[in-house]
Structures are given as C-alpha cells and as structure tokens.
Design a protein around this motif. Structure first.
Motif, mmCIF file in Angstrom:
data_model
loop_
_atom_site.group_PDB
_atom_site.id
_atom_site.type_symbol
_atom_site.label_atom_id
_atom_site.label_comp_id
_atom_site.label_asym_id
_atom_site.label_seq_id
_atom_site.Cartn_x
_atom_site.Cartn_y
_atom_site.Cartn_z
ATOM 1 N N PHE A 39 0.825 -1.211 0.000
ATOM 2 C CA PHE A 39 0.000 0.000 0.000
ATOM 3 C C PHE A 39 0.855 1.255 0.000
ATOM 4 N N TRP A 40 2.027 1.201 0.624
ATOM 5 C CA TRP A 40 2.926 2.354 0.527
ATOM 6 C C TRP A 40 3.483 2.488 -0.888
ATOM 7 N N PHE A 41 3.773 1.369 -1.514
ATOM 8 C CA PHE A 41 4.253 1.386 -2.900
ATOM 9 C C PHE A 41 3.209 2.031 -3.800
ATOM 10 N N ASP A 42 1.976 1.594 -3.667
ATOM 11 C CA ASP A 42 0.879 2.155 -4.461
ATOM 12 C C ASP A 42 0.649 3.625 -4.119
ATOM 13 N N SER A 43 0.682 3.959 -2.831
ATOM 14 C CA SER A 43 0.368 5.325 -2.392
ATOM 15 C C SER A 43 1.406 6.334 -2.853
ATOM 16 N N ILE A 44 2.671 5.964 -2.779
ATOM 17 C CA ILE A 44 3.706 6.907 -3.220
ATOM 18 C C ILE A 44 3.655 7.081 -4.729
ATOM 19 N N GLY A 45 3.327 6.025 -5.455
ATOM 20 C CA GLY A 45 3.099 6.191 -6.894
ATOM 21 C C GLY A 45 1.992 7.185 -7.164
ATOM 22 N N CYS A 46 0.901 7.060 -6.419
ATOM 23 C CA CYS A 46 -0.205 8.012 -6.562
ATOM 24 C C CYS A 46 0.238 9.426 -6.218
ATOM 25 N N GLU A 462 12.492 2.545 -9.851
ATOM 26 C CA GLU A 462 12.940 1.200 -9.499
ATOM 27 C C GLU A 462 13.640 1.202 -8.137
ATOM 28 N N LYS A 463 14.438 2.225 -7.870
ATOM 29 C CA LYS A 463 15.117 2.324 -6.572
ATOM 30 C C LYS A 463 14.103 2.517 -5.446
ATOM 31 N N LEU A 464 13.070 3.300 -5.731
ATOM 32 C CA LEU A 464 12.020 3.517 -4.726
ATOM 33 C C LEU A 464 11.298 2.222 -4.416
ATOM 34 N N GLN A 465 10.993 1.460 -5.439
ATOM 35 C CA GLN A 465 10.323 0.180 -5.227
ATOM 36 C C GLN A 465 11.139 -0.700 -4.282
ATOM 37 N N LYS A 466 12.425 -0.796 -4.529
ATOM 38 C CA LYS A 466 13.289 -1.624 -3.682
ATOM 39 C C LYS A 466 13.315 -1.108 -2.250
ATOM 40 N N PHE A 467 13.372 0.224 -2.085
ATOM 41 C CA PHE A 467 13.415 0.784 -0.739
ATOM 42 C C PHE A 467 12.099 0.510 -0.008
ATOM 43 N N LYS A 476 16.093 4.846 9.513
ATOM 44 C CA LYS A 476 15.463 6.157 9.358
ATOM 45 C C LYS A 476 14.898 6.243 7.949
ATOM 46 N N LEU A 477 14.115 7.277 7.693
ATOM 47 C CA LEU A 477 13.393 7.368 6.431
ATOM 48 C C LEU A 477 13.917 8.452 5.503
ATOM 49 N N ASP A 478 15.094 8.984 5.804
ATOM 50 C CA ASP A 478 15.651 10.061 4.988
ATOM 51 C C ASP A 478 15.812 9.648 3.521
ATOM 52 N N ASP A 479 16.244 8.408 3.288
ATOM 53 C CA ASP A 479 16.462 7.953 1.924
ATOM 54 C C ASP A 479 15.157 7.879 1.125
ATOM 55 N N LEU A 480 14.062 7.607 1.807
ATOM 56 C CA LEU A 480 12.765 7.569 1.126
ATOM 57 C C LEU A 480 12.463 8.923 0.507
ATOM 58 N N PHE A 481 12.674 9.971 1.273
ATOM 59 C CA PHE A 481 12.363 11.312 0.757
ATOM 60 C C PHE A 481 13.366 11.776 -0.288
ATOM 61 N N ALA A 482 14.592 11.328 -0.172
ATOM 62 C CA ALA A 482 15.576 11.650 -1.215
ATOM 63 C C ALA A 482 15.157 11.025 -2.546
ATOM 64 N N LEU A 483 14.610 9.802 -2.479
ATOM 65 C CA LEU A 483 14.199 9.111 -3.704
ATOM 66 C C LEU A 483 12.894 9.651 -4.272
ATOM 67 N N THR A 484 12.055 10.263 -3.443
ATOM 68 C CA THR A 484 10.794 10.826 -3.948
ATOM 69 C C THR A 484 10.956 12.249 -4.460
#
Length: 487
Positions: A39-46, A462-467, A476-484
C-alpha cells in the motif's frame, strides 16, 4: 474521582487507545506487514502523479509562502522544518508535511479503497505517521506499525454505520478524524490517556458534510480526508504536550453515536455498532488485520465506477464494438452509485474532480479512447465537446437486486445496444484490485512507473520500489524522501 475514572475506561475511545498503545511491531502478522509495504508502494506512486495536479501545486505554493513568512518572523531563531514534502523536497513542520503528502496521495483519486457501510481511503491518513516518523527520527518498522493501525481503525469505522454516514449526507472524512490521531499518536508513543485526548481534539472539529462530493465537485473533494490526516498529526502532537480533548467523542454524551441517533433514514433512527468497532482487535501475528481486506484502484476514478467500467471494456473488447456502433449503453449499479455517479451534473463535467466521479464521462471516454488513465482527465479532454453525444447515450439505473449484494460484492451490469439492434451484456461483481482479485507487486510497479516516471525518472522509480519493499529494514526514512524528490 476513582469512580469517574472507572466509568471513563468503559468509553470506546479508551478501548481503542489502550489497544493501539499496547500494539507493537512484533505483534503484526507477516501478511499485514507485506500488505503495508504494497500500500505504501501504491500510495507513493499516486503521490508522484498527484504532485503534478493543479490543486497540489496551489497547496505547495501556499505552504511555501506561509513557511517563508514564519521563517522571516522567527528571525535568527528560526530553523528549517524537520519533515519533507514529496517531489519538491520542501522542508516544513510535520503537520503541514502530513497534509501536503496526504493530498498528493489523494489528488488523482487513484489510491486505495474500502467500501462497506461507508467508503474510505485509509492511505489518505498514512502520511501523518510518515511525517512524524521522519521528524522524530523513527524507523521503517515504526511507520509500518502506524500504517497498519490507521487501516485497522479507519476500516472498522466504515463498517459500523447502520446505515453509513454517507446515506444521510455526511462525508467519510468525518470518520477519518477519529482514526488519524490513533495512528499518529502511536508513532509518538502516546500514553492511552494522551491518545484519548488526541482522538477528542481531532474529531471535535472535523465533521464534514457530504456536499464536497455532491453535484459539482471542487478541489475540496480530494482535500477533506487528507485534512483529517493533518488534524490527526496535530492533535497527537498537542496531546503529547498535555492539551486535552473530550474522551466521550465516540459513544458518550453528544458524541458521534449520539448526534447521528437523531437522524431518520427510511423511517428508522441511524445507529452504530459500537461493539463491532472494538471486537477482536488484532493483537498477535496470528490475528487477522483489516489492511488485508482493503483494495487498490486499477483506474483513477471513483471506486463504484470500477465494476461498470470493467464490464464495458470487456464487452467492447469481446465484440469489437466501436463508439460509432453504439446506440445506447445501459449501466445497472447499486443505488448509491447511481446517485453519486449519474446525477445530472455528471453528464456535463467541467473539471477533473467532477469527471472522475462521472460514470457517463468515464464510460464515454473509455469507449472512445480504449483506456481510462490519468491522460483522460486532462482539462482539454474533459472539456472535449465531442464526448457529449456519447455521454447522452449512457443510461445509469439503480438495480435493487444488486443493492442486496452490496457491500460483499460491487455488482454492475452493462448492456450495449448497437445501431444494428444487437445487445451485449456483461456483469462484473469484483473489480480488479479487490482483495479477491488483487493487484500484484508487478502490476503496481507498472502503475507506479506510469505515474512517477516523468516526475522522478524510471531508474529512481525502481530504486524507490526496492526501498519501499524493504522499508522494515530502514533505521530512518531520509532515503525515502531523497528518492521521492523530483529531478
């Protein structure tokens, strides 16, 4: 005083608070954890696609301006925000970040869906625990825990109405205001008493009339539920500091149950199944978590449009029907779908917000274009006058037989009559994305790249999907925001 405290403990807000505060990551089932990742994968895509919508751009501009004013007023003592908005990388406070990110998730009406007595989109709320996890330096496991709690309470709230609040003119954001502070409060590690206050603070001011999705729709259609998420974050932060809120907002004096009990629906008073709200709350890896019952959207449209659109597309493909061949399309759906999606204004949509809630538009553009994607909701396509004659061939009617099957199924039947007099019918009970016909990670990836490829690049997708799919290992979630963050 002791007697008063004992009585208070019986209020539903305390039961929910004590459950949420006691639940730990180790209590979650592997299936629920995997579902939270998907659901996070789908939500961030949205959210990546949603960031490109005009209303999302207006909100970002507004909050940038507000932040600049605040920084200027703070002078030398001002400091950079500790939470991040998707795509722009804008740094702000966690309350504003929760709202901006929640709105991006919601902006295209392409995110998840659960519809029982009431509809809900639990992912509208999960940006609140995300923003707080980032600002507090918490881990991916903390985020998954908050996410699963958000889904559990939001979905239960949408099951307990007799009938749902939608049936007597209220929007489900009314219920979201009770769920959002529970998820936000858990990641802040509130005490049960603080959690109860957070629920009371949030719900005190977030009752939402159904006008936001009735008739002509505006930018508020995609805003009210993320706003409830925002209130969840702010209410949890306030409660942590000792700010109090009414403990009786659910089942006490003049609370949710009481105020709706005055409403008559078909000659009967509206009611809620309070026991159902808190029955068998999950507490172990062997428990069933509600997140497993939530669906995803394979089309960027209102949830009840999915079955009829799927039925039409199957009929068109099977019989090779062209738009010019069609004399009439009869669409049989449940009564609330006919009311929401087929009212007169939906035959002349003049905005994306109305178009994606217009069954005539979605059917017409799907028939002509052979697909319904975000491209079909660009302004020039929505306002294309050539679609009007096609929309006028679409007759939306309520089917009482189908009404009896809802919400277990979302039945619809589409009958296409051609100019030659032939008729072809297809019935669909379960749309793609329903837990009984779920989207796979690979299918979500296709949707994700279609929404985010032009925003952050396909390699970054693709990198976001893996993360995201290994987010439980993130400290921590810093890398998530760097990738978005956009290119």
């Amino acid at each position: 005083m002791a007697k008063q405290n004992t009585e208070s403990k019986r209020l539903i807000s305390y039961v929910i608070a004590e459950w949420a505060c006691a639940l730990k990551y180790e209590h979650l089932s592997p299936e629920a954890i995997q579902a939270a990742k998907l659901f996070w994968f789908d939500s961030i895509g949205c959210a990546l696609g949603g960031s490109q919508q005009e209303d999302a751009k207006i909100l970002l501009k507004h909050y940038r301006a507000m932040s600049a004013t605040a920084d200027s007023s703070a002078g030398e003592g001002g400091k950079k925000g500790r939470a991040t908005a998707f795509v722009s990388g804008f740094k702000t406070n966690p309350v504003d970040a929760a709202f901006l990110n929640g709105h991006m998730i919601r902006a295209m009406d392409y995110n998840d869906i659960y519809w029982k007595a009431d509809p809900c989109h639990p992912s509208d709320l999960i940006s609140a625990p995300l923003a707080l996890c980032e600002s507090e330096g918490l881990s991916g496991k903390d985020l998954i825990l908050g996410t699963i709690i958000a889904y559990e309470i939001e979905m239960r709230l949408c099951e307990i109405g007799r009938p749902g609040v939608r049936e007597y003119g209220w929007h489900h954001a009314t219920l979201s205001a009770f769920a959002a502070p529970v998820a936000a409060g858990r990641v802040l590690n509130l005490t049960p008493t603080q959690m109860v206050s957070a629920i009371g603070i949030s719900a005190s001011r977030t009752f939402c009339p159904g006008a936001v999705t009735a008739g002509k729709l505006t930018n508020m259609k995609n805003t009210v539920d993320p706003w409830a998420g925002r209130m969840g974050a702010e209410s949890a932060l306030l409660a942590r500091e000792g700010f109090s809120g009414p403990e009786h907002m659910i089942d006490g004096k003049e609370g949710l149950f009481a105020v709706f009990s005055h409403v008559q629906y078909k000659g009967q008073p509206a009611s809620f199944d309070g026991e159902g709200l808190i029955k068998d709350l999950p507490t172990s890896p062997k428990s069933h978590y509600r997140i497993l019952d939530c669906g995803m959207k394979s089309f960027p449209i209102e949830a009840l449009s999915h079955s009829p659109l799927t039925a039409m597309m199957k009929t068109v493909k099977e019989h090779n029907i062209k738009a010019d061949d069609v004399k009439e399309i009869k669409v049989e759906v449940i009564a609330r779908a006919a009311d929401i999606l087929g009212d007169p204004h939906k035959y002349r949509p003049d905005s994306k917000e109305t178009a994606d809630h217009s069954l005539p538009y979605c059917m017409a553009v799907g028939l002509v274009d052979g697909m319904v994607t975000p491209l079909q909701f660009r302004e020039e396509r929505v306002l294309d006058q050539s679609l009007i004659p096609i929309m006028d061939k679409i007759k939306v009617v309520a089917n009482e037989e189908f009404e009896a099957l809802f919400p277990k199924f979302q039945p619809s039947r589409v009958t296409i009559t051609t100019n030659s007099g032939e008729s072809h019918s297809t019935r669909v009970d379960v749309p793609k994305g329903d837990p009984r016909d779920p989207m796979t990670e690979e299918e979500i990836a296709v949707k994700f790249t279609a929404l985010g490829g032009d925003v952050i690049g396909k390699d970054q997708c693709e990198k976001l999907q893996k993360f995201i799919m290994s987010i439980d290992t993130a400290e921590k979630l810093d890398d998530l925001f760097a990738l978005t963050t956009g290119r």
